[in-house]
Scaffold this motif. Structure first.
Motif, PDB file in Angstrom:
ATOM      1  N   ILE A 132       0.817  -1.107  -0.034  1.00  0.00           N
ATOM      2  CA  ILE A 132       0.088   0.158   0.091  1.00  0.00           C
ATOM      3  C   ILE A 132       0.907   1.199  -0.016  1.00  0.00           C
ATOM      4  N   TYR A 133       2.093   1.076   0.303  1.00  0.00           N
ATOM      5  CA  TYR A 133       2.897   2.196   0.526  1.00  0.00           C
ATOM      6  C   TYR A 133       3.886   2.895  -0.805  1.00  0.00           C
ATOM      7  N   ASP A 134       3.736   4.175  -0.924  1.00  0.00           N
ATOM      8  CA  ASP A 134       4.531   4.638  -1.930  1.00  0.00           C
ATOM      9  C   ASP A 134       5.979   4.803  -1.740  1.00  0.00           C
ATOM     10  N   LEU A 135       6.480   4.976  -0.431  1.00  0.00           N
ATOM     11  CA  LEU A 135       7.755   5.052  -0.003  1.00  0.00           C
ATOM     12  C   LEU A 135       7.944   4.407   1.305  1.00  0.00           C
ATOM     13  N   ILE A 136       9.010   3.408   1.355  1.00  0.00           N
ATOM     14  CA  ILE A 136       9.449   3.017   2.606  1.00  0.00           C
ATOM     15  C   ILE A 136      10.787   3.315   3.059  1.00  0.00           C
ATOM     16  N   ILE A 137      11.165   3.838   4.217  1.00  0.00           N
ATOM     17  CA  ILE A 137      12.446   4.238   4.576  1.00  0.00           C
ATOM     18  C   ILE A 137      12.880   3.481   5.932  1.00  0.00           C
ATOM     19  N   ASN A 138      14.188   2.998   5.911  1.00  0.00           N
ATOM     20  CA  ASN A 138      14.713   2.651   7.073  1.00  0.00           C
ATOM     21  C   ASN A 138      15.220   3.800   7.427  1.00  0.00           C
ATOM     22  N   THR A 139      14.661   4.029   9.073  1.00  0.00           N
ATOM     23  CA  THR A 139      15.081   5.625   9.652  1.00  0.00           C
ATOM     24  C   THR A 139      16.338   5.132  10.581  1.00  0.00           C
ATOM     25  N   ASN A 140      16.910   4.139  10.435  1.00  0.00           N
ATOM     26  CA  ASN A 140      18.139   3.695  11.358  1.00  0.00           C
ATOM     27  C   ASN A 140      19.420   4.691  10.752  1.00  0.00           C
ATOM     28  N   THR A 141      19.548   5.068   9.610  1.00  0.00           N
ATOM     29  CA  THR A 141      20.612   5.821   9.204  1.00  0.00           C
ATOM     30  C   THR A 141      20.560   7.316   8.971  1.00  0.00           C
ATOM     31  N   PHE A 142      19.390   7.625   9.166  1.00  0.00           N
ATOM     32  CA  PHE A 142      18.594   8.935   9.188  1.00  0.00           C
ATOM     33  C   PHE A 142      18.383   9.746  10.243  1.00  0.00           C
ATOM     34  N   ASP A 143      18.754  11.131  10.214  1.00  0.00           N
ATOM     35  CA  ASP A 143      18.118  11.904  11.265  1.00  0.00           C
ATOM     36  C   ASP A 143      16.775  12.377  11.033  1.00  0.00           C
ATOM     37  N   PRO A 144      15.959  12.997  11.711  1.00  0.00           N
ATOM     38  CA  PRO A 144      14.768  13.628  11.088  1.00  0.00           C
ATOM     39  C   PRO A 144      14.946  14.329  10.192  1.00  0.00           C
ATOM     40  N   GLU A 145      15.628  15.481  10.225  1.00  0.00           N
ATOM     41  CA  GLU A 145      15.660  16.285   9.086  1.00  0.00           C
ATOM     42  C   GLU A 145      16.299  15.587   7.624  1.00  0.00           C
ATOM     43  N   SER A 146      17.188  14.505   7.628  1.00  0.00           N
ATOM     44  CA  SER A 146      17.436  13.798   6.484  1.00  0.00           C
ATOM     45  C   SER A 146      16.058  12.933   6.094  1.00  0.00           C
ATOM     46  N   ILE A 147      15.337  12.613   6.689  1.00  0.00           N
ATOM     47  CA  ILE A 147      14.159  11.817   6.317  1.00  0.00           C
ATOM     48  C   ILE A 147      13.282  12.797   5.797  1.00  0.00           C
ATOM     49  N   VAL A 148      12.984  13.912   6.353  1.00  0.00           N
ATOM     50  CA  VAL A 148      12.144  14.805   5.602  1.00  0.00           C
ATOM     51  C   VAL A 148      12.848  15.368   4.270  1.00  0.00           C
ATOM     52  N   GLU A 149      13.977  15.432   4.178  1.00  0.00           N
ATOM     53  CA  GLU A 149      14.476  15.673   3.096  1.00  0.00           C
ATOM     54  C   GLU A 149      14.259  14.776   1.750  1.00  0.00           C
ATOM     55  N   ILE A 150      14.310  13.626   2.197  1.00  0.00           N
ATOM     56  CA  ILE A 150      14.070  12.499   1.387  1.00  0.00           C
ATOM     57  C   ILE A 150      12.507  12.503   0.805  1.00  0.00           C
ATOM     58  N   ILE A 151      11.560  12.797   2.057  1.00  0.00           N
ATOM     59  CA  ILE A 151      10.077  13.035   1.551  1.00  0.00           C
ATOM     60  C   ILE A 151       9.865  14.482   0.714  1.00  0.00           C
ATOM     61  N   LEU A 152      10.527  15.017   1.119  1.00  0.00           N
ATOM     62  CA  LEU A 152      10.491  16.567   0.167  1.00  0.00           C
ATOM     63  C   LEU A 152      10.768  16.348  -1.400  1.00  0.00           C
ATOM     64  N   THR A 153      12.041  15.465  -1.328  1.00  0.00           N
ATOM     65  CA  THR A 153      12.341  15.240  -2.622  1.00  0.00           C
ATOM     66  C   THR A 153      11.505  14.401  -3.455  1.00  0.00           C
ATOM     67  N   THR A 154      10.697  13.233  -2.902  1.00  0.00           N
ATOM     68  CA  THR A 154       9.877  12.643  -3.389  1.00  0.00           C
ATOM     69  C   THR A 154       8.566  13.322  -3.839  1.00  0.00           C
ATOM     70  N   LEU A 155       8.189  14.091  -2.877  1.00  0.00           N
ATOM     71  CA  LEU A 155       7.112  15.073  -3.354  1.00  0.00           C
ATOM     72  C   LEU A 155       7.263  16.019  -4.768  1.00  0.00           C
ATOM     73  N   LYS A 156       8.408  16.168  -4.884  1.00  0.00           N
ATOM     74  CA  LYS A 156       8.887  16.852  -6.369  1.00  0.00           C
ATOM     75  C   LYS A 156       8.570  16.043  -7.380  1.00  0.00           C
ATOM     76  N   VAL A 157       8.878  14.807  -7.231  1.00  0.00           N
ATOM     77  CA  VAL A 157       8.457  13.859  -8.587  1.00  0.00           C
ATOM     78  C   VAL A 157       7.265  13.051  -8.690  1.00  0.00           C
ATOM     79  N   ILE A 158       6.575  13.498  -7.651  1.00  0.00           N
ATOM     80  CA  ILE A 158       4.932  12.831  -7.897  1.00  0.00           C
ATOM     81  C   ILE A 158       3.698  13.828  -8.167  1.00  0.00           C
TER      82      ILE A 158
END
Length: 172
Positions: free
Chosen positions: A146-172
């Motif tokens: 059901i998910y569009d994006l799956i992130i393993n948060t182990n290696t990312f801090d919250p700001e980096s996770i949000v950057e991944i999401i914001l980058t994804t939003l640019k391409v959908i």
């Protein structure tokens, strides 16, 4: 735009969802917050309330209804919750994962308990929730289709996770 963020306990969904909502200037809502609020209303901690909810399908249905109603009444919203993607017609559905030991460490720091206690509670909670989700809704929480994006948060801090999401939003 409606964005759902779900994930396993301690994977950082609430923290990242709050940061994302601030960056996008969207309102934030949390199914976990609704659940904890209801646990307090019943005079229980989260683990006790999970056990109680196993025998009371009205609890899960109320949580689902409350978050769906929030989304229906919102043009823009970041909503965090384990099952949010199933009950909300979202533009982007995201799932977070992380190793159990990492999640236990995060929970113990957040809730002032030992790592072992946090680990045991996470496992008990996940087992309880998986049973309820399957029983009540026929949902297999381990199915990620059901998910569009799956992130393993182990290696990312919250700001980096949000950057991944914001980058994804640019391409959908």
């Amino acid at each position: 735009m409606i964005i759902t963020i779900g994930g396993v306990a301690g994977s950082g969904t609430t923290t990242a969802a709050k940061v994302l909502s601030e960056k996008l200037n969207y309102p934030f809502a949390s199914a976990g917050g609704i659940f904890r609020e209801m646990a307090r209303e019943y005079g229980m901690d989260v683990v006790e309330f999970n056990k109680f909810a196993e025998n009371n399908t009205d609890i899960d249905i109320e949580i689902d209804n409350r978050q769906a109603k929030l989304a229906e009444n919102s043009e823009n919203l970041v909503i965090e919750g384990r099952l949010s993607a199933y009950f909300i017609d979202a533009d982007l559905k995201i799932w977070f994962s992380a190793p159990l030991d990492v999640r236990a460490e995060r929970v113990c720091n957040r809730e002032d308990k030992s790592v072992q206690q946090a680990r045991d509670e996470i496992l008990a909670r996940e087992e309880s929730e998986a049973l309820r989700y399957k029983d009540i809704h026929g949902i297999d929480i381990t199915d990620m289709d059901i998910y569009d994006l799956i992130i393993n948060t182990n290696t990312f801090d919250p700001e980096s996770i949000v950057e991944i999401i914001l980058t994804t939003l640019k391409v959908i």
